[in-house]
Scaffold this motif. Structure first.
Motif, PDB file in Angstrom:
ATOM      1  N   TYR A 353      45.337 -35.831   4.121  1.00 45.65           N
ATOM      2  CA  TYR A 353      45.125 -35.258   2.784  1.00 45.65           C
ATOM      3  C   TYR A 353      46.058 -35.967   1.801  1.00 45.65           C
ATOM      4  O   TYR A 353      47.215 -36.262   2.132  1.00 45.65           O
ATOM      5  N   ASP A 354      45.562 -36.232   0.616  1.00 46.68           N
ATOM      6  CA  ASP A 354      46.414 -36.733  -0.464  1.00 46.68           C
ATOM      7  C   ASP A 354      45.732 -36.384  -1.788  1.00 46.68           C
ATOM      8  O   ASP A 354      44.510 -36.480  -1.889  1.00 46.68           O
ATOM      9  N   PRO A 355      46.510 -35.987  -2.813  1.00 43.54           N
ATOM     10  CA  PRO A 355      45.864 -35.627  -4.082  1.00 43.54           C
ATOM     11  C   PRO A 355      45.197 -36.818  -4.780  1.00 43.54           C
ATOM     12  O   PRO A 355      44.259 -36.625  -5.556  1.00 43.54           O
ATOM     13  N   GLN A 356      45.642 -38.052  -4.544  1.00 38.63           N
ATOM     14  CA  GLN A 356      45.085 -39.203  -5.274  1.00 38.63           C
ATOM     15  C   GLN A 356      44.673 -40.373  -4.403  1.00 38.63           C
ATOM     16  O   GLN A 356      43.898 -41.218  -4.842  1.00 38.63           O
ATOM     17  N   ALA A 357      45.217 -40.479  -3.201  1.00 40.20           N
ATOM     18  CA  ALA A 357      45.044 -41.720  -2.444  1.00 40.20           C
ATOM     19  C   ALA A 357      43.811 -41.741  -1.523  1.00 40.20           C
ATOM     20  O   ALA A 357      43.550 -42.761  -0.895  1.00 40.20           O
ATOM     21  N   LEU A 358      43.029 -40.640  -1.479  1.00 41.99           N
ATOM     22  CA  LEU A 358      41.893 -40.625  -0.550  1.00 41.99           C
ATOM     23  C   LEU A 358      40.898 -41.745  -0.864  1.00 41.99           C
ATOM     24  O   LEU A 358      40.282 -42.304   0.034  1.00 41.99           O
ATOM     25  N   THR A 359      40.805 -42.115  -2.144  1.00 45.98           N
ATOM     26  CA  THR A 359      39.828 -43.140  -2.539  1.00 45.98           C
ATOM     27  C   THR A 359      40.203 -44.529  -2.008  1.00 45.98           C
ATOM     28  O   THR A 359      39.356 -45.409  -1.911  1.00 45.98           O
ATOM     29  N   VAL A 360      41.494 -44.742  -1.733  1.00 46.98           N
ATOM     30  CA  VAL A 360      41.902 -46.081  -1.260  1.00 46.98           C
ATOM     31  C   VAL A 360      42.296 -46.074   0.219  1.00 46.98           C
ATOM     32  O   VAL A 360      42.598 -47.119   0.791  1.00 46.98           O
ATOM     33  N   ALA A 361      42.301 -44.875   0.838  1.00 46.75           N
ATOM     34  CA  ALA A 361      42.838 -44.748   2.206  1.00 46.75           C
ATOM     35  C   ALA A 361      42.147 -45.687   3.192  1.00 46.75           C
ATOM     36  O   ALA A 361      42.799 -46.257   4.078  1.00 46.75           O
ATOM     37  N   ASP A 362      40.834 -45.879   3.029  1.00 46.65           N
ATOM     38  CA  ASP A 362      40.087 -46.737   3.963  1.00 46.65           C
ATOM     39  C   ASP A 362      40.616 -48.163   4.013  1.00 46.65           C
ATOM     40  O   ASP A 362      40.488 -48.841   5.022  1.00 46.65           O
ATOM     41  N   HIS A 363      41.199 -48.635   2.901  1.00 48.85           N
ATOM     42  CA  HIS A 363      41.716 -50.017   2.868  1.00 48.85           C
ATOM     43  C   HIS A 363      42.990 -50.155   3.689  1.00 48.85           C
ATOM     44  O   HIS A 363      43.363 -51.245   4.078  1.00 48.85           O
ATOM     45  N   PHE A 364      43.687 -49.034   3.879  1.00 51.83           N
ATOM     46  CA  PHE A 364      45.022 -49.105   4.486  1.00 51.83           C
ATOM     47  C   PHE A 364      45.076 -48.532   5.897  1.00 51.83           C
ATOM     48  O   PHE A 364      46.059 -48.748   6.599  1.00 51.83           O
ATOM     49  N   LEU A 365      44.052 -47.764   6.253  1.00 55.15           N
ATOM     50  CA  LEU A 365      44.099 -47.088   7.557  1.00 55.15           C
ATOM     51  C   LEU A 365      42.893 -47.502   8.400  1.00 55.15           C
ATOM     52  O   LEU A 365      41.835 -47.825   7.849  1.00 55.15           O
ATOM     53  N   ASP A 370      38.590 -40.410  15.219  1.00 56.23           N
ATOM     54  CA  ASP A 370      39.629 -39.375  15.276  1.00 56.23           C
ATOM     55  C   ASP A 370      40.422 -39.253  13.979  1.00 56.23           C
ATOM     56  O   ASP A 370      41.469 -38.613  13.945  1.00 56.23           O
ATOM     57  N   LEU A 371      39.968 -39.933  12.939  1.00 54.14           N
ATOM     58  CA  LEU A 371      40.667 -39.828  11.645  1.00 54.14           C
ATOM     59  C   LEU A 371      39.682 -39.320  10.590  1.00 54.14           C
ATOM     60  O   LEU A 371      38.662 -39.945  10.321  1.00 54.14           O
ATOM     61  N   HIS A 372      39.985 -38.152  10.022  1.00 56.64           N
ATOM     62  CA  HIS A 372      39.126 -37.572   8.976  1.00 56.64           C
ATOM     63  C   HIS A 372      40.001 -37.272   7.764  1.00 56.64           C
ATOM     64  O   HIS A 372      41.213 -37.155   7.886  1.00 56.64           O
ATOM     65  N   TYR A 373      39.344 -37.088   6.646  1.00 56.01           N
ATOM     66  CA  TYR A 373      40.082 -36.750   5.427  1.00 56.01           C
ATOM     67  C   TYR A 373      39.547 -35.445   4.852  1.00 56.01           C
ATOM     68  O   TYR A 373      38.362 -35.160   4.948  1.00 56.01           O
ATOM     69  N   LYS A 374      40.440 -34.684   4.239  1.00 57.85           N
ATOM     70  CA  LYS A 374      40.030 -33.449   3.551  1.00 57.85           C
ATOM     71  C   LYS A 374      40.637 -33.490   2.155  1.00 57.85           C
ATOM     72  O   LYS A 374      41.717 -34.042   1.945  1.00 57.85           O
ATOM     73  N   ASP A 375      39.944 -32.828   1.211  1.00 55.79           N
ATOM     74  CA  ASP A 375      40.453 -32.938  -0.154  1.00 55.79           C
ATOM     75  C   ASP A 375      41.251 -31.725  -0.626  1.00 55.79           C
ATOM     76  O   ASP A 375      41.554 -31.618  -1.820  1.00 55.79           O
ATOM     77  N   THR A 376      41.610 -30.832   0.281  1.00 55.89           N
ATOM     78  CA  THR A 376      42.583 -29.786  -0.073  1.00 55.89           C
ATOM     79  C   THR A 376      43.561 -29.630   1.089  1.00 55.89           C
ATOM     80  O   THR A 376      43.234 -29.966   2.244  1.00 55.89           O
ATOM     81  N   VAL A 377      44.736 -29.079   0.791  1.00 59.44           N
ATOM     82  CA  VAL A 377      45.723 -28.843   1.846  1.00 59.44           C
ATOM     83  C   VAL A 377      45.156 -27.829   2.832  1.00 59.44           C
ATOM     84  O   VAL A 377      45.231 -28.013   4.056  1.00 59.44           O
ATOM     85  N   ASP A 378      44.558 -26.754   2.306  1.00 61.16           N
ATOM     86  CA  ASP A 378      44.046 -25.695   3.183  1.00 61.16           C
ATOM     87  C   ASP A 378      43.020 -26.236   4.171  1.00 61.16           C
ATOM     88  O   ASP A 378      43.059 -25.891   5.357  1.00 61.16           O
ATOM     89  N   ALA A 379      42.112 -27.081   3.680  1.00 62.85           N
ATOM     90  CA  ALA A 379      41.085 -27.636   4.579  1.00 62.85           C
ATOM     91  C   ALA A 379      41.736 -28.541   5.622  1.00 62.85           C
ATOM     92  O   ALA A 379      41.324 -28.554   6.788  1.00 62.85           O
ATOM     93  N   ALA A 380      42.778 -29.282   5.216  1.00 68.14           N
ATOM     94  CA  ALA A 380      43.410 -30.228   6.156  1.00 68.14           C
ATOM     95  C   ALA A 380      44.179 -29.516   7.262  1.00 68.14           C
ATOM     96  O   ALA A 380      44.236 -29.992   8.393  1.00 68.14           O
ATOM     97  N   ILE A 396      51.557 -30.394  -2.417  1.00 68.84           N
ATOM     98  CA  ILE A 396      51.943 -30.137  -1.023  1.00 68.84           C
ATOM     99  C   ILE A 396      53.162 -29.215  -0.970  1.00 68.84           C
ATOM    100  O   ILE A 396      53.153 -28.192  -0.283  1.00 68.84           O
ATOM    101  N   ILE A 397      54.194 -29.549  -1.749  1.00 65.54           N
ATOM    102  CA  ILE A 397      55.434 -28.762  -1.592  1.00 65.54           C
ATOM    103  C   ILE A 397      55.344 -27.395  -2.263  1.00 65.54           C
ATOM    104  O   ILE A 397      56.106 -26.502  -1.934  1.00 65.54           O
TER     105      ILE A 397
END
Ligand code: NAD
Length: 436
Positions: A353-365, A370-380, A396-397
């Motif tokens: 989960y990340d508030p802004q980086a989900l759009t670029v995560a595929d380039h870096f990971l 076994d790797l999924h993304y969620k767009d809220t903390v609760d869902a993650a 997050i904090i």
């Protein structure tokens, strides 16, 4: 001869984090600015008012400057450089395999600009480069043009996440030059920021930039080492920081025990300065050690976390915070890019989960079933065995984490020491921080 005027023509070569912010800020002072990049997609996006990365306040500033017609973007060196009083190079030099700065992008930018330079234009290097780069650049440009030009070093100190604010209110402006006209022009250009202007030799300017980042990286490494000692003896690193921070020689700010430093600058700059120290036969330099300590940090911590968790295999792990720090979607050298592959290798299932980086995560990971993304903390965090908070994003904090269901064990790894261990434990989690 270029002398400062209220409306200078400025070219920014390289429209990455530094180039776009600088271009928009200089335009906001009333100058005619052209941003130049070899990446057509980036240029098209910028011309349409869209910043191709996340940086608070930048899109509004960009759109206002495009509307004022003070700012344009192009891929044409001829269009951007001809008639320009000041050509600023802000391309991102990569590091070579041995860690030394690879200056090919800086030199390529200078070489491409050379044929279009107008008489007495200033070429200023904003990219972080080692001492000696200005002379090499001058030699490259001189081979391509008979036109007289001046050079300067203009190192950049902005921080991603607060880049616009930092550029409008810098702690200092550093001008590394010997030519009086270049010094006067650059001084006048930066006067509106009302910051101390430090005029030094190009070598001092370049060393000053590396030194600032190397010091901050060393400070992070140092406090991590002390945190490791605290973990062995029952001391609490946050309490130790309170004690040392009151010492005026030390100060309370910038103590971040955690996963080590990351991002596009610190690892690269420390490595480059270490490589530079070896190239001038200063092999025993502390910087060589800082890099290796930082590189070992995450594998070592993951081993320690893993000891408490049992084994990672088969565990569902929520990784909260994928960017290298809050308020940016930059994932270059982010802790997540080391931790997630390690978890996948250990056969854990990861929910990112990340508030802004989900759009670029595929380039870096890596892509993995076994790797999924969620767009809220609760869902993650739903039904996971381990929650890892890697970045102190407010989302997050400030999140209200739920009570752990009876009979379930959920580990809570607070890799930035942002949570109250007592409160998290009361919610039923097994808490692990850094040196607390
Ligand atoms: P970046 O990678 O985000 O952007 C660099 C841009 O340069 C890219 O858009 C690339 O397409 C362009 N480019 C490369 N070669 C080119 C060429 N020949 N002609 C035109 N464009 C070209 O880099 P960045 O993060 O903006 O960093 C730029 C420099 O500033 C680096 O030296 C970096 O160390 C330094 N710096 C960065 C930061 C930061 O927080 N990002 C802070 C201070 C200093």
């Amino acid at each position: 001869m270029v002398v400062y005027c209220d409306c200078m023509k400025i070219t920014l070569i390289g429209t990455g984090f530094v180039g776009v912010v600088s271009a928009a800020v200089y335009a906001s002072l009333g100058h005619q600015v052209a941003g130049l990049d070899i990446d057509q997609t980036k240029v098209d996006s910028l011309n349409s008012g869209k910043v191709p990365f996340y940086e608070p306040d930048l899109e509004e500033l960009l759109q206002a400057q495009l509307a004022s017609k003070n700012l344009t973007f192009t891929t044409s060196y001829e269009e951007a450089v001809s008639d320009s009083d000041l050509v600023i190079i802000a391309v991102g030099p990569p590091s070579a395999p041995e860690g030394q700065a690879d200056l090919k992008y800086v030199f390529a930018a200078a070489e491409s600009a050379a044929p279009y330079l107008k008489e007495n234009a200033i070429i200023a290097i904003k990219s972080t480069v080692p001492p000696g780069t200005l002379e090499s650049t001058e030699a490259i440009v001189s081979k391509k043009t008979k036109t007289k030009f001046m050079t300067a070093s203009l190192p950049e100190f902005l921080r991603e996440g607060t880049a616009v604010r930092d550029t409008l209110n810098p702690d200092r402006v550093v001008i590394g030059a010997t030519n009086e006209v270049a010094i006067k022009t650059l001084t006048e250009l930066h006067k509106p920021f009302e910051a101390p202007i430090i005029i030094v030799s190009p070598e001092s300017a370049q060393m000053g930039k590396y030194t600032a980042n190397a010091y901050l990286a060393t400070r992070i490494t140092f406090i991590n080492q002390i945190a490791d000692l605290c973990a062995k003896n029952g001391a609490n690193i946050q309490e130790v920081i309170q004690i040392i921070g009151k010492d005026k020689r030390i100060g309370e700010h910038y103590w971040y025990p955690g996963l080590g430093y990351g991002g596009s600058c610190f690892p690269k700059d420390v490595n480059e300065l270490a490589a530079y120290s070896r190239s001038v036969e200063e092999d025993q330099n502390l910087l060589n050690k800082i890099t290796s300590l930082n590189e070992d940090r995450i594998p070592r911590l993951m081993e320690l976390f893993g000891e408490k968790i049992g084994e990672w295999a088969g565990k569902q792990v929520a990784v909260l915070g994928l960017s290298f720090k809050p308020n940016t979607n930059d994932m270059r050298e982010a802790p997540s890019t080391k931790i997630i592959p390690l978890l996948l290798r250990e056969n854990a299932e990861v929910i990112g989960y990340d508030p802004q980086a989900l759009t670029v995560a595929d380039h870096f990971l890596p892509s993995s079933k076994d790797l999924h993304y969620k767009d809220t903390v609760d869902a993650a965090i739903k039904n996971v065995d381990v929650i890892m908070c890697l970045v102190e994003w407010p989302e997050i904090i400030r999140h209200t984490f739920p009570q752990v269901k009876k009979g379930k064990t959920v580990h809570f790894i607070d890799a930035r020491n942002q949570f109250d261990p007592k409160k998290i434990t009361e919610l039923g989690y097994v808490y692990q921080g850094i040196g607390v």
